[in-house]
Design a protein around this motif. Structure first.
Motif: not given
Lengths: 638, 42
Positions: A87-88, A90, A100-105
């Protein structure tokens, strides 16, 4: 089925047999807290330092509950750590492509996937993961999730082998020793071998190459702010075509379908926004770079299977030569085959270890032959059209590997819980695709995932011994230990979780809109795609049929839950069984003891594995790949 | 291992969805710990 395939198969089986004993003997040393290895001068100080930093008393063993809680705690922390990195990413270093960060799901799905040794990937590695994410978040789990599986198998074997004991080992010691003494040294050597074959290892940004033949493709149009431009269009649905009199037009007795505008309750056309596409000339190609050779050995040895690239082991950097292909397949089975020898040594019944090995070999060969035969025979519709009839079914296969090496790889990767692929299983024939699907649904007990294969097979062994006891009217005994109701309950719990998890989620998927929205094929093939996804997730395999669009919040979440349930809710009863067996006394063999070696036992074990697999999954398989096979013979494709 | 279509990675910061997924993970392992007790008593 060409001669070259037969020769390679013989070579593979011979190599597998030859590495079994050395690997088993080495595992004996690694899985003994006081075992001596060649690496002690270098690794022993590191091992001691690790225990000190972790606050672990290496001399103290765990009972089964302590062992289980340690494993669960470690896995939870590892999963959350990986989620945070994804998630972090980036904001973190080693990200030259500025991904970029991955989406939450997706981060949830990926973190769970690598924690559970599944390596299901709902993303394209080279366009999603930074080098740091690949090396720290994912590769870390490739090592420790594999070590966790081996630790669980060792704990179960100790439970079987020990006499009136309260403990089954120390989870932290098993984890650390397996990682340091087994996985790291082999991977280091294997990485050098793979680099010699052409695999890359660097931190360079991706290379941009000029295409020899530029082409034109369609891409979404964007406005000045970079936002996609959309347009409003009518939604079309298929409906029977009507003639002037309002009667349905028929062709060969079936209604002819036509596209018509979908209407709402008020009779107005339903519209939707879609992206406006524009032509774009493509003159360059981005070629992936990065630390690949350090990832791939553990991907195969640890039966993880998560590809550095989207094409996985079909990519020329990830699997450069026929030799690298052969060694990668052999490495998938190497620890699983060694663990059968370890079982024999630990229980002082080497014939039993070899009987388990022989059972696995028979199941493996049966899968290879069926898959190879089906793919070599090819698609009858292709034959009717005269398309490459002599080559078999080459759709979705890498030409460098051909039919045999694709069929062998598909069988090996799903016998074990690897999930790496060098061909696209979605393009296999009905029966060819049945083999990987069935292998996973058996629980991947054919040499299997590292550790998971052996402990899964030992569950079947307990049931086989129990069934044999019922047949002859004696108290079931396994290697001198009485098998009582508790062990059978735990064995059945482990197997039922597998079936309920796979069939429950797959059933939910096929009746829900979110499930059907991901399908790229209809009919039985569509069913196979969903069934394959949940089989792969639950069995912690990670391979995909490749025809399902699974990167949606629903699929990411349900597949993630399927992986967690398939891994941990299966391990808990197995460790409970290990604890119960450890406490039992070992009775000396008598005239009434059921022998767990020799041909009779192999046949009984084969029957138990196939019967339970068949009872649980044949109805679903009949509606999927088996119906597809017969419909293909009738000239129908999906 | 392979997907044909996929979302583009997000560039947004942490969100409520993170809290939901963290809770799902923690809750699963808590349930697993209770499941240990269940297996013990079975």
């Amino acid at each position: 089925m060409q001669a070259s395939g037969w020769i390679q198969l013989v070579l593979f089986v011979v190599a597998l047999a030859l590495i079994t004993k050395p690997m088993g003997l080495y595992l004996m040393r690694v899985l003994d807290a006081n075992g001596k290895t060649w690496f002690d001068p270098i690794l022993k100080p590191l091992e001691r330092l690790t225990y000190r930093l972790m606050g672990v008393d290496a001399g103290k063993e765990h009972d089964w509950k302590q062992y289980t809680f340690a494993m669960l705690l470690f896995s939870m922390v590892g999963c959350l750590f990986t989620y945070a990195i994804l998630r972090l990413q980036h904001l973190l270093p080693l990200n030259p492509q500025a991904l970029g960060a991955l989406t939450a799901d997706l981060a949830f799905n990926t973190a769970v996937s690598f924690t559970t040794n599944t390596n299901w990937q709902s993303y394209v590695g080279e366009t999603t993961m930074s080098y740091l994410s690949q090396m720290v978040a994912l590769a870390l789990h490739n090592f420790v999730s594999a070590a966790t599986g081996i630790a669980i198998a060792a704990a179960l074997v100790r439970g079987i082998a020990r006499h009136s004991a309260q403990t089954i080992g120390n989870f932290w010691v098993d984890l650390v020793r397996t990682t340091y003494y087994l996985l790291l040294p082999i991977c280091l050597v294997f990485a050098v071998v793979l680099v010699s074959q052409g695999m890359i290892q660097n931190f360079k940004p991706y290379t941009t190459a000029k295409l020899v033949e530029p082409y034109t493709t369609q891409v979404p149009k964007t406005d000045d702010k970079g936002q996609p431009v959309t347009t409003n269009v009518a939604v079309l649905v298929q409906a029977p075509k009507l003639d002037d009199k309002g009667q349905a037009v028929l062709s060969n007795g079936a209604p002819v379908m036509a596209d018509v505008a979908k209407l709402d309750d008020k009779g107005q056309p339903v519209t939707t926004n879609i992206a406006v596409m524009v032509d774009q000339k493509v003159e360059t190609q981005s070629i992936v770079q990065g630390p690949m050779a350090s990832q791939i050995p553990i991907k195969m040895l640890g039966t993880n299977g998560g590809g550095y690239t989207n094409a996985n082991a079909a990519h020329p950097f990830e699997n450069p030569t026929p030799l690298s292909n052969f060694l990668q397949m052999l490495s998938i089975f190497s620890i699983g085959t060694g663990l059968t020898y370890y079982l024999g040594r630990m229980t002082k019944n080497q014939a039993h270890g070899w009987a388990v090995w022989a059972t696995m070999l028979v199941l493996f060969l049966a899968g290879v032959f069926l898959c190879w035969w089906a793919e070599a025979k090819g698609n009858p519709i292709h034959q009717q059209l005269g398309v490459a009839t002599a080559d078999g079914n080459m759709e979705g296969k890498e030409v460098r590997f051909g039919i045999f090496n694709s069929a062998l790889f598909a069988t090996v990767t799903t016998d074990a819980s690897c999930g790496a692929v060098n061909s696209m299983h979605d393009s296999f024939t009905g029966l060819g695709g049945l083999v990987p699907l069935f292998n996973m649904e058996l629980g991947e007990v054919i040499f299997g995932g590292v550790g998971a294969g052996l402990y899964g097979m030992l569950v079947f062994v307990v049931l086989a011994v129990f069934i044999a006891g019922l047949m002859v009217g004696r108290t079931p005994e396994y290697l001198g230990k009485k098998i009582e109701s508790y062990e059978v309950k735990m064995a059945m719990l482990a197997l039922l979780i597998l079936a309920v998890d796979i069939l429950g989620f797959a059933a939910w998927g096929v009746v829900s809109e979110w499930g059907k929205a991901g399908l790229n094929n209809t009919g039985p093939h569509g069913l196979s795609e969903i069934l394959y996804a949940y089989s792969s997730a639950t069995a912690n395999n990670g391979s995909a049929f490749a025809g399902l669009t699974a990167n949606t919040p629903w699929y990411n979440t349900t597949l993630g839950l399927g992986m967690l349930i398939g891994r941990f809710l299966m391990i808990v009863p197995i460790l409970a069984m290990a604890g119960a067996l450890a406490k039992k006394k070992i009775a000396p063999p008598s005239a009434g003891t059921f022998p767990v070696s020799g041909g009779t036992f192999v046949v009984l074990l084969l029957g138990t594995v196939l019967l339970i697999g068949a009872l649980n999954f044949v109805p679903a398989l009949t509606l999927g790949p088996i119906v597809e096979h017969f419909q293909t013979l009738q000239g129908k494709l999906y | 291992m392979f997907r044909e279509r996929h979302h583009l990675p997000s560039k947004k910061g942490l969100a409520m969805s993170d809290l939901i997924y963290v809770v799902i993970v923690v809750a699963f392992f808590v349930v697993s710990a209770l499941y240990v007790r269940f297996c013990e008593k079975l």
